[in-house]
Write an enzyme that holds these catalytic residues in place. Structure first.
Site, PDB file in Angstrom:
ATOM      1  N   GLY A   1     -52.866 -37.706 -36.502  1.00  0.00           N
ATOM      2  CA  GLY A   1     -54.277 -37.717 -36.893  1.00  0.00           C
ATOM      3  C   GLY A   1     -54.759 -36.451 -37.543  1.00  0.00           C
TER       4      GLY A   1
ATOM      5  N   GLU B   1     -46.825 -37.332 -34.267  1.00  0.00           N
ATOM      6  CA  GLU B   1     -46.793 -38.474 -35.183  1.00  0.00           C
ATOM      7  C   GLU B   1     -47.652 -38.243 -36.425  1.00  0.00           C
ATOM      8  OE1 GLU B   1     -48.040 -41.768 -32.820  1.00  0.00           O
ATOM      9  OE2 GLU B   1     -46.263 -41.727 -31.536  1.00  0.00           O
ATOM     10  N   PRO B   2     -47.323 -37.292 -37.275  1.00  0.00           N
ATOM     11  CA  PRO B   2     -48.085 -37.132 -38.526  1.00  0.00           C
ATOM     12  C   PRO B   2     -47.767 -38.267 -39.497  1.00  0.00           C
ATOM     13  CG  PRO B   2     -46.185 -35.686 -38.544  1.00  0.00           C
ATOM     14  CD  PRO B   2     -46.205 -36.338 -37.192  1.00  0.00           C
ATOM     15  N   GLY B   3     -48.759 -38.737 -40.191  1.00  0.00           N
ATOM     16  CA  GLY B   3     -48.556 -39.758 -41.219  1.00  0.00           C
ATOM     17  C   GLY B   3     -49.310 -39.382 -42.473  1.00  0.00           C
TER      18      GLY B   3
ATOM     19  N   CYS C   1     -66.397 -58.030 -57.087  1.00  0.00           N
ATOM     20  CA  CYS C   1     -67.728 -58.627 -56.993  1.00  0.00           C
ATOM     21  C   CYS C   1     -68.366 -58.237 -55.666  1.00  0.00           C
ATOM     22  CB  CYS C   1     -67.617 -60.138 -57.121  1.00  0.00           C
ATOM     23  SG  CYS C   1     -69.200 -60.965 -57.354  1.00  0.00           S
ATOM     24  N   GLU C   2     -68.559 -56.947 -55.472  1.00  0.00           N
ATOM     25  CA  GLU C   2     -69.153 -56.378 -54.261  1.00  0.00           C
ATOM     26  C   GLU C   2     -69.908 -55.113 -54.636  1.00  0.00           C
ATOM     27  OE1 GLU C   2     -69.123 -57.416 -51.132  1.00  0.00           O
ATOM     28  OE2 GLU C   2     -67.666 -59.054 -51.277  1.00  0.00           O
TER      29      GLU C   2
ATOM     30  N   TYR D   1     -52.827 -44.844 -46.570  1.00  0.00           N
ATOM     31  CA  TYR D   1     -53.810 -45.881 -46.240  1.00  0.00           C
ATOM     32  C   TYR D   1     -54.475 -46.521 -47.453  1.00  0.00           C
ATOM     33  CZ  TYR D   1     -53.082 -44.083 -41.586  1.00  0.00           C
ATOM     34  OH  TYR D   1     -52.497 -43.679 -40.417  1.00  0.00           O
TER      35      TYR D   1
END
Length: 485
Positions: free
Chosen positions: A289, A331-333, A412-413, A442
């Site tokens: 994180g 746990e680095p991502g 279309c948002e 991500y």
């Protein structure tokens, strides 16, 4: 109200406080980009010498561009920094790359070749890791609702750890392992009640959320919490090998205090387990994180700084509690994959709208909208988490003054926003290439076919050579699962 005039150059009262007006809108903020990114002699953004115009011609846009050398370098930096900081405490650290941030067979091989382990969060990610040839003993499996099929696959593959998230899962896993005539290697994921400073949807160690076994209960420590009950059950089950404890306090966190507090609480819990059962659990996973820079206002910490801070906390805690130091893992991502990538878009429609003053006064101010050929289907983080990003004119430089701009997608948002606030040169026009940095994490993982857009290709660049590691989807792919054609 829409007008077709140019917005006024200079600082805008609509800009957030953290967004400074650029002295040079062509300059690249170093912490936002991979090490191999710079402007070339023609003014284009280039990766290891390959200009974005060439990448767009060869592979199309939108395009996720990964600097493989940078990705590998960041992975090595975590392994080396934590090994050095913890060598005398526990012989080093096991670094598990969080595959959920970005995973394909190529990335899994990069991670293995750099000496890291791989954390997976689903049966699909586990399948990806195994297909890539990752040593099963160096794979972990996460998930708050693992199916029996996922657990059986993990057991049959012989993966190194299964991170158990609930008492229900622990009981099922014990039964499945007994049926298979094997022993399940288990880490228990606990929620230590640490409130990290991050978005509520990515804070994962407080009590009111779906992950983990709570350490809170009618009694302290091993005397009554769900975590304590799980420890007792795991130690008693013949088909469970309880390796240790795990926690993860959230994502995109800059402050060191939360990680240190979580480590202290879990080490204290390990001491209580030792006192109650006479067992010293061998492993402690402190999660990941760690934050990265998405804007110039972000100041991420280096792996060495993170490692030294955590090792000092662990060192003091094991002495305080009379413990042998467990083998530490992290746990680095995002901190590995995020800065290694950027997304390349082609600009399309632009327009300027007039916006009421933020103070509620009668004044109005212009805001430039620049549309690109992707959007929330290739990067949903802004709409999910109100995530801020930066952007740069990539295919050329400009001497025009910068104006406050909002980069939006083609979906279309109304919430389809790629970059909420940025200063771009006033003369950005259709056909220009724009680059959004720090999208290696991500974005591909969360991408979709919303509005039936095809997902972008992923190109990796190593030693000055580019290659496709994930091909662009085609319209035929959109129909591949249809049964009524």
């Amino acid at each position: 109200m829409v007008n077709h005039t140019s917005p006024q150059a200079g600082p805008s009262p609509l800009a957030p406080d953290w967004l400074d007006y650029p002295e040079d809108s062509n300059a690249l903020v170093p912490q936002l980009w991979a090490a191999g990114v710079a402007r070339n002699d023609d003014g284009e953004i280039a990766v290891q010498g390959i200009g974005v115009s060439q990448l767009a011609r060869e592979y199309g846009t939108p395009l996720l561009v990964l600097d493989e050398d940078d990705f590998r370098s960041r992975a090595r930096a975590f392994r080396e920094a934590f090994t050095e900081a913890f060598q005398d405490l526990c012989g080093g650290v096991d670094v598990y790359y969080a595959g959920k941030s970005f995973l394909c067979t190529a990335a899994a091989r990069w991670i293995s070749e750099e000496g890291l382990c791989l954390d997976t969060a689903s049966g699909g990610e586990l399948a990806m890791a195994l297909r890539a040839g990752v040593d099963p003993a160096r794979i972990g499996l996460h998930g708050n609702n693992k199916s029996d099929a996922e657990l059986r696959r993990a057991l049959s593959a012989g993966i190194g750890r299964i991170v158990v998230d609930s008492f229900d899962e622990l009981e099922r896993l014990a039964e499945l392992a007994a049926e298979a005539g094997t022993t399940a290697p288990v880490m228990l994921r606990l929620t230590p009640g640490v409130h990290a400073h991050t978005h509520e949807y990515i804070a994962t160690a407080h009590e009111d959320q779906k992950f983990g076994l709570s350490m809170a209960g009618p009694g302290a420590g091993v005397s009554g919490s769900p975590a304590a009950a799980a420890v007792a059950h795991a130690l008693a089950a013949e088909s469970i090998e309880l390796l240790g404890l795990h926690c993860h306090i959230g994502s995109q966190i800059f402050e060191p205090e939360g990680f240190g507090l979580a480590a202290e609480k879990l080490l204290g819990f390990l001491a209580e387990i030792k006192q109650e059962y006479g067992v010293e659990l061998a492993e402690l996973d402190l999660g990941g994180g760690h934050g990265i820079a998405y804007t110039a206002a972000d100041a991420p910490r280096t792996p060495a700084d993170i490692a030294q801070t955590l090792s000092a906390v662990v060192r003091a805690a094991v002495v305080k509690h009379g413990l042998s130091c467990p083998r530490i893992s992290i746990e680095p991502g995002r901190a590995i994959s995020g800065p290694a990538g950027f997304t390349l878009y082609e600009a399309g429609v632009r327009k300027t709208v007039t916006v009421d003053a933020p103070d509620g006064g009668s004044a109005t101010h212009p805001r430039r909208y620049v549309s690109v050929d992707g959007g929330m289907s290739d990067n949903p983080r802004p709409v999910l988490y109100e995530a801020d990003y930066s952007v740069a004119l990539a295919s050329r430089t400009s001497d025009e003054p910068a104006v406050l701009s909002r980069v939006v997608g083609k979906h279309c948002e109304s919430g389809d926003i790629v970059v909420q606030n940025a200063y771009l040169p006033e003369d950005v026009h259709r056909g220009d290439l724009l680059a959004v940095p720090a999208t290696g994490a991500y974005c591909h993982s969360l991408s979709s076919n919303y509005n039936q857009l095809t997902r972008p290709a992923v190109v990796a660049i190593k030693d000055g050579t580019s290659r496709v590691i994930i091909r662009r989807e085609t319209e035929d792919d959109l129909f591949a699962r249809e049964t009524g054609l």
